[in-house]
Design an enzyme around this catalytic site. Structure first.
Site, PDB file in Angstrom:
ATOM      1  N   ASP A   1       2.970  -4.626   7.842  1.00 35.74           N
ATOM      2  CA  ASP A   1       1.753  -3.834   7.698  1.00 35.74           C
ATOM      3  C   ASP A   1       0.571  -4.802   7.868  1.00 35.74           C
ATOM      4  OD1 ASP A   1      -0.559  -2.688   6.744  1.00 35.74           O
ATOM      5  OD2 ASP A   1       0.346  -1.808   4.961  1.00 35.74           O
TER       6      ASP A   1
ATOM      7  N   CYS B   1      -4.927   2.590  -3.497  1.00 37.27           N
ATOM      8  CA  CYS B   1      -3.663   3.099  -2.917  1.00 37.27           C
ATOM      9  C   CYS B   1      -2.546   2.080  -3.094  1.00 37.27           C
ATOM     10  CB  CYS B   1      -3.811   3.470  -1.445  1.00 37.27           C
ATOM     11  SG  CYS B   1      -5.016   4.761  -1.169  1.00 37.27           S
TER      12      CYS B   1
ATOM     13  N   HIS C   1       0.879  -1.182   0.000  1.00 37.49           N
ATOM     14  CA  HIS C   1       0.000   0.000   0.000  1.00 37.49           C
ATOM     15  C   HIS C   1       0.916   1.231   0.000  1.00 37.49           C
ATOM     16  CE1 HIS C   1      -2.760   2.939   1.890  1.00 37.49           C
ATOM     17  NE2 HIS C   1      -3.752   2.172   1.491  1.00 37.49           N
TER      18      HIS C   1
HETATM   19  N1  C6P Z   1      -6.496   0.457   2.776  1.00 33.07           N
HETATM   20  C1  C6P Z   1      -8.353   0.106   1.283  1.00 33.07           C
HETATM   21  O1  C6P Z   1      -9.465   0.377   0.832  1.00 33.07           O
HETATM   22  P1  C6P Z   1      -5.103   3.633   7.223  1.00 33.07           P
HETATM   23  O2  C6P Z   1      -5.720   4.476   6.167  1.00 33.07           O
HETATM   24  O3  C6P Z   1      -3.899   4.287   7.836  1.00 33.07           O
HETATM   25  O4  C6P Z   1      -6.086   3.115   8.222  1.00 33.07           O
HETATM   26  O5  C6P Z   1      -4.581   2.307   6.477  1.00 33.07           O
HETATM   27  C2  C6P Z   1      -3.711   2.397   5.388  1.00 33.07           C
HETATM   28  C3  C6P Z   1      -3.464   1.055   4.800  1.00 33.07           C
HETATM   29  C4  C6P Z   1      -2.222   0.486   4.938  1.00 33.07           C
HETATM   30  N2  C6P Z   1      -1.954  -0.735   4.480  1.00 33.07           N
HETATM   31  C5  C6P Z   1      -2.895  -1.495   3.880  1.00 33.07           C
HETATM   32  C6  C6P Z   1      -2.565  -2.864   3.421  1.00 33.07           C
HETATM   33  C7  C6P Z   1      -4.179  -0.973   3.700  1.00 33.07           C
HETATM   34  O6  C6P Z   1      -5.098  -1.710   3.098  1.00 33.07           O
HETATM   35  C8  C6P Z   1      -4.467   0.343   4.148  1.00 33.07           C
HETATM   36  C9  C6P Z   1      -5.820   0.959   3.907  1.00 33.07           C
HETATM   37  C10 C6P Z   1      -7.827   0.920   2.445  1.00 33.07           C
HETATM   38  O7  C6P Z   1      -7.704  -0.819   0.835  1.00 33.07           O
HETATM   39  C11 C6P Z   1      -7.873   2.385   2.135  1.00 33.07           C
HETATM   40  S1  C6P Z   1      -6.806   2.816   0.798  1.00 33.07           S
END
Ligand code: C6P
Length: 404
Positions: free
Chosen positions: A198, A362, A121
């Protein structure tokens, strides 16, 4: 498992969208929240709202106790060694940025290597790129195959004593792939590299034992685990955190401040500057208890049944190309449909009451790998049903017919 009973825990599911029963299949973006989490957050605001750690009055004592109890719940869930290792953040993104800034600035120099994978991501790419720009370090990328599995031979070759950190997503949000983190951690440690996992997608779908896996840095978000948005956690080894400089300065992270010098607070408070998301943390703790009340292993088994059901349907759906067919995968069905842009698909499905995500998720390098601008992504959770998968494919048929 009584899915109907579980569905009743999620009040949002009981509604219609454009005259159709809502079918929520965007769980990888964020899961819905059970009533017990909503209640825990409202209870804090209705009965205990006050600032924590510093108050001498009853409300503050109650709020502090609930906040710290959530820390212990989260420690136990991930089997971290101590609550000193559990740092509350805004979410996965902030947790990774904290490590890249604090640990990265202190430990990374020119020509050191940071090794990430092709399916990260943006949250686990950009902070490392920024660190490389600051320090002259080099970002290397583990390639993947057409199924969306990491090339483990290439991983071994790319690892060297120059590798200072390996950053790897436990479960890809764009593909659903579950990566062999146990092997990767062992190999990384053999060359003296630290590992950041992650866990944003995996945490709600499979057991992650931080001590057994020997994870150095673990990042995840509450909102993908039935908890509130804007809160997450960084779990890291105590020795690493002790050696790292603070990420942000401010209240709560200090013991003593004079204009000449500041003495920092002990862990975990050293990394929690300012008033935190108290309600969010309390809701996060309740969300973990909700998962425990069903059982993570049962959740994983049920979600696998759903994914297999959806995958079988996808395989026989003419014109549908699955993106991500790893042997080890969970909960995510990413695809493109001949002749229909994923964004159009998302809009048409919405009119049928079916919520999916369309876009690059993303994870632009994943889109570049498959030479697609975007994918449509249905992602499953514990409250989804086979009937909802049927509704997804009925809506896809409608979309296909419209564009035919
Ligand atoms: N993916 C998706 O729709 P946050 O935004 O900080 O809570 O998480 C970020 C993030 C980091 N790593 C992975 C593997 C993720 O899937 C995500 C968030 C969401 O897939 C929003 S782009």
């Amino acid at each position: 498992m009584n899915i109907e009973k579980i569905r009743n825990d999620f009040p949002i599911l009981d509604q219609e969208i454009y005259g159709h029963q809502l079918v929520y299949l965007d769980n990888a973006a964020t899961t819905q929240k059970p009533q017990c989490v909503i209640d825990a957050v409202s209870h804090y605001y209705e009965k205990d709202n006050s600032n924590i750690q510093r108050g001498v009055h009853t409300l503050s004592e109650r709020a502090t106790a609930d906040y710290e109890a959530a820390r212990e719940t989260i420690r136990a869930f991930f089997n971290a060694k101590s609550t000193k290792e559990v740092i509350f953040t805004r979410g996965t993104t902030e947790s990774i940025n904290l490590v890249a800034s604090s640990w990265g600035n202190a430990n990374i120099g020119k020509n050191d290597e940071i090794l990430i994978t092709h399916m990260e991501h943006h949250s686990n790419i950009v902070p490392w790129q920024m660190l490389c720009e600051r320090t002259g370090a080099i970002l290397k990328v583990v390639p993947m195959n057409e199924a969306g599995e990491l090339d483990m031979a290439a991983f071994s070759t790319l690892l060297s004593e120059r590798t200072k950190l390996v950053g790897v997503v436990h479960m890809s949000n764009a593909l659903g792939t579950i990566n062999p983190i146990e092997t990767m951690i062992q190999q990384a440690h053999n060359v003296g590299a630290k590992v950041l996992v992650d866990g944003a997608q995996a945490a709600a779908h499979m057991r992650t034992d931080i001590q057994a896996l020997d994870i150095d840095f673990y990042a995840t978000s509450a909102h993908k685990m039935y908890g509130p948005t804007g809160v997450g956690v960084l779990i890291a080894k105590e020795a690493l955190l002790n050696a790292m400089p603070p990420y942000q300065g401010g209240g709560d992270m200090i013991l003593m401040v004079t204009f000449e010098k500041t003495q920092y607070n002990a862990l975990p408070h050293k990394f929690e500057a300012g008033t935190p998301n108290i309600a969010g943390v309390i809701g996060f703790g309740q969300a973990i208890k909700y998962i425990q009340s069903i059982g993570l292993d049962k959740i994983a088994a049920r979600e696998k049944v759903l994914l297999d059901y959806a995958t079988t349907k996808a395989q026989s759906f003419a014109g549908l190309r699955q993106i991500g067919t790893a042997k080890e995968k969970a909960c995510v069905l990413s695809f493109v449909l001949d002749g229909v842009h994923p964004h159009d698909l998302g809009t048409i499905l919405d009119r049928e009451g079916v919520a999916i995500r369309a876009g690059h998720h993303c994870a632009m390098p994943v889109m570049q790998f498959y030479k697609v601008p975007a994918t449509a992504r249905a992602s499953f959770s514990i409250y989804n049903t086979e009937a909802e998968v049927d509704a997804l494919f009925a809506a896809l048929t409608k979309a296909k017919d419209m564009f035919a």
